[in-house]
Write an enzyme that holds these catalytic residues in place. Sequence first.
Site, PDB file in Angstrom:
ATOM      1  N   GLY A 135       5.276 -11.687  20.339  1.00 42.12           N
ATOM      2  CA  GLY A 135       4.928 -12.415  21.531  1.00 42.12           C
ATOM      3  C   GLY A 135       3.441 -11.889  21.940  1.00 42.12           C
ATOM      4  O   GLY A 135       3.627 -10.975  22.894  1.00 42.12           O
ATOM      5  N   SER A 171       6.267 -17.707  16.472  1.00 39.25           N
ATOM      6  CA  SER A 171       6.851 -18.145  15.266  1.00 39.25           C
ATOM      7  C   SER A 171       8.218 -17.448  15.062  1.00 39.25           C
ATOM      8  O   SER A 171       8.419 -16.194  15.289  1.00 39.25           O
ATOM      9  CB  SER A 171       6.123 -17.837  14.039  1.00 39.25           C
ATOM     10  OG  SER A 171       4.785 -18.219  14.044  1.00 39.25           O
ATOM     11  N   GLU A 178      -1.943  -7.402   9.887  1.00 37.03           N
ATOM     12  CA  GLU A 178      -1.597  -8.837   9.932  1.00 37.03           C
ATOM     13  C   GLU A 178      -2.576  -9.467   9.247  1.00 37.03           C
ATOM     14  O   GLU A 178      -2.218 -10.320   8.646  1.00 37.03           O
ATOM     15  CB  GLU A 178      -1.464  -9.205  11.499  1.00 37.03           C
ATOM     16  CG  GLU A 178      -1.210 -10.566  11.458  1.00 37.03           C
ATOM     17  CD  GLU A 178      -1.019 -11.128  12.992  1.00 37.03           C
ATOM     18  OE1 GLU A 178      -0.835 -10.412  13.936  1.00 37.03           O
ATOM     19  OE2 GLU A 178      -0.907 -12.449  13.353  1.00 37.03           O
ATOM     20  N   SER A 234       0.450 -14.491  21.863  1.00 36.37           N
ATOM     21  CA  SER A 234      -0.427 -15.527  22.270  1.00 36.37           C
ATOM     22  C   SER A 234       0.374 -15.971  23.583  1.00 36.37           C
ATOM     23  O   SER A 234       1.621 -16.034  23.719  1.00 36.37           O
ATOM     24  CB  SER A 234      -0.396 -16.613  21.415  1.00 36.37           C
ATOM     25  OG  SER A 234      -1.128 -16.334  20.166  1.00 36.37           O
TER      26      SER A 234
HETATM   27  C1  LIG Z   1       1.078 -21.297  12.135  1.00 41.08           C
HETATM   28  C2  LIG Z   1       0.804 -20.259  13.340  1.00 41.08           C
HETATM   29  C3  LIG Z   1       1.496 -19.295  13.739  1.00 41.08           C
HETATM   30  C4  LIG Z   1       1.515 -18.780  14.940  1.00 41.08           C
HETATM   31  N1  LIG Z   1       2.363 -17.852  15.454  1.00 41.08           N
HETATM   32  C5  LIG Z   1       2.138 -16.809  16.202  1.00 41.08           C
HETATM   33  C6  LIG Z   1       3.022 -15.818  16.668  1.00 41.08           C
HETATM   34  O1  LIG Z   1       3.982 -15.845  15.959  1.00 41.08           O
HETATM   35  N2  LIG Z   1       2.784 -15.076  17.750  1.00 41.08           N
HETATM   36  C7  LIG Z   1       1.954 -15.431  18.470  1.00 41.08           C
HETATM   37  O2  LIG Z   1       1.488 -14.590  19.243  1.00 41.08           O
HETATM   38  N3  LIG Z   1       0.910 -16.216  18.200  1.00 41.08           N
HETATM   39  C8  LIG Z   1       1.094 -17.210  17.153  1.00 41.08           C
HETATM   40  N4  LIG Z   1      -0.102 -18.139  16.559  1.00 41.08           N
HETATM   41  C9  LIG Z   1      -1.098 -18.189  17.923  1.00 41.08           C
HETATM   42  C10 LIG Z   1      -2.380 -17.834  16.928  1.00 41.08           C
HETATM   43  O3  LIG Z   1      -2.575 -16.666  16.744  1.00 41.08           O
HETATM   44  C11 LIG Z   1      -3.352 -18.607  18.076  1.00 41.08           C
HETATM   45  O4  LIG Z   1      -3.212 -19.714  18.009  1.00 41.08           O
HETATM   46  C12 LIG Z   1      -4.713 -18.080  17.640  1.00 41.08           C
HETATM   47  O5  LIG Z   1      -5.064 -16.722  17.874  1.00 41.08           O
HETATM   48  C13 LIG Z   1      -5.611 -18.905  18.407  1.00 41.08           C
HETATM   49  O6  LIG Z   1      -5.355 -18.999  19.770  1.00 41.08           O
HETATM   50  P1  LIG Z   1      -5.290 -20.274  20.644  1.00 41.08           P
HETATM   51  O7  LIG Z   1      -4.524 -21.152  19.878  1.00 41.08           O
HETATM   52  O8  LIG Z   1      -5.143 -20.040  22.215  1.00 41.08           O
HETATM   53  O9  LIG Z   1      -6.888 -20.927  20.785  1.00 41.08           O
HETATM   54  P2  LIG Z   1      -7.964 -20.719  21.649  1.00 41.08           P
HETATM   55  O10 LIG Z   1      -8.262 -19.367  21.712  1.00 41.08           O
HETATM   56  O11 LIG Z   1      -8.167 -21.727  22.781  1.00 41.08           O
HETATM   57  O12 LIG Z   1      -9.229 -21.121  20.659  1.00 41.08           O
HETATM   58  C14 LIG Z   1      -9.657 -22.422  20.438  1.00 41.08           C
HETATM   59  C15 LIG Z   1     -10.856 -22.440  19.427  1.00 41.08           C
HETATM   60  O13 LIG Z   1     -11.837 -21.995  20.098  1.00 41.08           O
HETATM   61  C16 LIG Z   1     -12.390 -20.791  19.306  1.00 41.08           C
HETATM   62  N5  LIG Z   1     -12.808 -19.747  20.215  1.00 41.08           N
HETATM   63  C17 LIG Z   1     -12.074 -19.364  21.531  1.00 41.08           C
HETATM   64  N6  LIG Z   1     -12.752 -18.215  21.921  1.00 41.08           N
HETATM   65  C18 LIG Z   1     -14.032 -18.172  21.393  1.00 41.08           C
HETATM   66  C19 LIG Z   1     -15.053 -17.243  21.327  1.00 41.08           C
HETATM   67  N7  LIG Z   1     -15.004 -16.097  22.155  1.00 41.08           N
HETATM   68  N8  LIG Z   1     -16.057 -17.299  20.357  1.00 41.08           N
HETATM   69  C20 LIG Z   1     -16.101 -18.342  19.527  1.00 41.08           C
HETATM   70  N9  LIG Z   1     -14.930 -19.353  19.524  1.00 41.08           N
HETATM   71  C21 LIG Z   1     -14.011 -18.922  20.093  1.00 41.08           C
HETATM   72  C22 LIG Z   1     -11.212 -20.391  18.739  1.00 41.08           C
HETATM   73  O14 LIG Z   1     -11.878 -19.738  17.327  1.00 41.08           O
HETATM   74  C23 LIG Z   1     -10.650 -21.582  18.317  1.00 41.08           C
HETATM   75  O15 LIG Z   1     -11.299 -22.378  17.148  1.00 41.08           O
HETATM   76  C24 LIG Z   1       0.155 -18.747  15.471  1.00 41.08           C
HETATM   77  C25 LIG Z   1      -0.413 -19.959  15.465  1.00 41.08           C
HETATM   78  C26 LIG Z   1      -0.410 -20.607  14.095  1.00 41.08           C
HETATM   79  C27 LIG Z   1      -1.093 -21.577  14.036  1.00 41.08           C
END
Ligand SMILES: Cc1cc2nc3c(=O)[nH]c(=O)nc-3n(C[C@H](O)[C@H](O)[C@H](O)COP(=O)(O)OP(=O)(O)OC[C@H]3O[C@@H](n4cnc5c(N)ncnc54)[C@H](O)[C@@H]3O)c2cc1C
Length: 358
Positions: free
Chosen positions: A115, A150, A233, A117
């Site tokens: 937990g 997940s 991780e 994101s």
């Molecule tokens: C298959 C899968 C499994 C997952 N499982 C888990 C889980 O079990 N538990 C959990 O907690 N999370 C999980 N996640 C979440 C995942 O770790 C996040 O989705 C990821 O860290 C990106 O965050 P976000 O989706 O909020 O995108 P955002 O943070 O909104 O980012 C969107 C885009 O903007 C870019 N960006 C954002 N900030 C910056 C910056 N400062 N500089 C440059 N670029 C930037 C990012 O690189 C990305 O391309 C999972 C994601 C996937 C796809």
Amino acid sequence: MSEELRHRVRELLAEWDFVPRADCWAGPADPEFSRELGRRGLLAVNWPTEVGGGGGSYTDRLAVTEELLRAGAPVSGHWIGERQIGPALIAHGTPELQQEFCPRLARAEITFALGMSEPDAGSDLASVRTFAARTADGDWLVNGRKIWTSGAHRASHLYLLARTGREEDRHEGITEFLLDMDSPGITVHPILDFAGEHHFNEVVLEDVRVPAGRVLGRVGEGWRQVVGQLSYERGGPERFLSMYPLLAAVVRAGLPDDQARRELRELMGRLTALRALARSNAEEMDAGRGPVYQAAVSKYLGNRFELDVVEWARPMMARADAAVRELFRQCVVAAPASGIRGGAAQILLSIIAKGERR
Ligand SMILES: Cc1cc2nc3c(=O)[nH]c(=O)nc-3n(C[C@H](O)[C@H](O)[C@H](O)COP(=O)(O)OP(=O)(O)OC[C@H]3O[C@@H](n4cnc5c(N)ncnc54)[C@H](O)[C@@H]3O)c2cc1C
């Protein structure tokens, strides 16, 4: 010891009835397979024996995980708990928490979801808003929303990153907790992925009471602790071996022509380099260090490699049988996620760039 472990994993894989899957560590779980690994001493091989581990090293664990991923084995039931919750407990947990959780994780009796994101805190974890407030009797009351969690629908426990200090402190006021998924106030809403499969969830926490003893590490130290945890991780072989069952199946089926064989030689060279990087990450962790920068490098390059394996296989699919095409389908579905989960590519590049400047 590593070679002997590889041999023991291969023995179990030869006995077990399973259909190899790409991206197996994130796919459907086979809890019985995970428990059998535990019974045979093939889980937590790098944890101290006092907490139910094998007393070996991260390099030993690398041998086990490489064999499992290569085979596309059904490992997702234990993966997160064994990969990072156990090691985080060993690094920061009280002896009571270690005894409560580690032996059960080493036997795959419990399953953790992560937990971290939130709707407005993915890449920027320091902006988590889920709030844990201290009650008069020293326990915690948690409110907030986690997303993309997940496996939360089949997990017995939740690792939770929550704010315990003021929002302005960003990195200072964050704390790690361990929750029972059946605590009153936790609701799990499924989120289907674009293939219509259910891996993700939204987890809503409403006045969830967490006992004082379920803080992992120190109150307010969660940011520093989680940065180390992210090395477990990001630094492992799941970042370059998720698509390997497809690569192996294409080769076994004799599908590559001269051009594909030339490209395969390049892919194998890159794979060898990635394995060396993963080994070096494991050695760093054996030396007690959290290879934050190096793990970012291996995850970034590993994700690129995985995407290239899928593109390499694509032209051969017209000649492939149904089993190989199914592996290809699994890879195509997993490919967009591989560069996001566990830290998006831009974030990894940012860590790498800052590391180079140091
Ligand atoms: C298959 C899968 C499994 C997952 N499982 C888990 C889980 O079990 N538990 C959990 O907690 N999370 C999980 N996640 C979440 C995942 O770790 C996040 O989705 C990821 O860290 C990106 O965050 P976000 O989706 O909020 O995108 P955002 O943070 O909104 O980012 C969107 C885009 O903007 C870019 N960006 C954002 N900030 C910056 C910056 N400062 N500089 C440059 N670029 C930037 C990012 O690189 C990305 O391309 C999972 C994601 C996937 C796809």
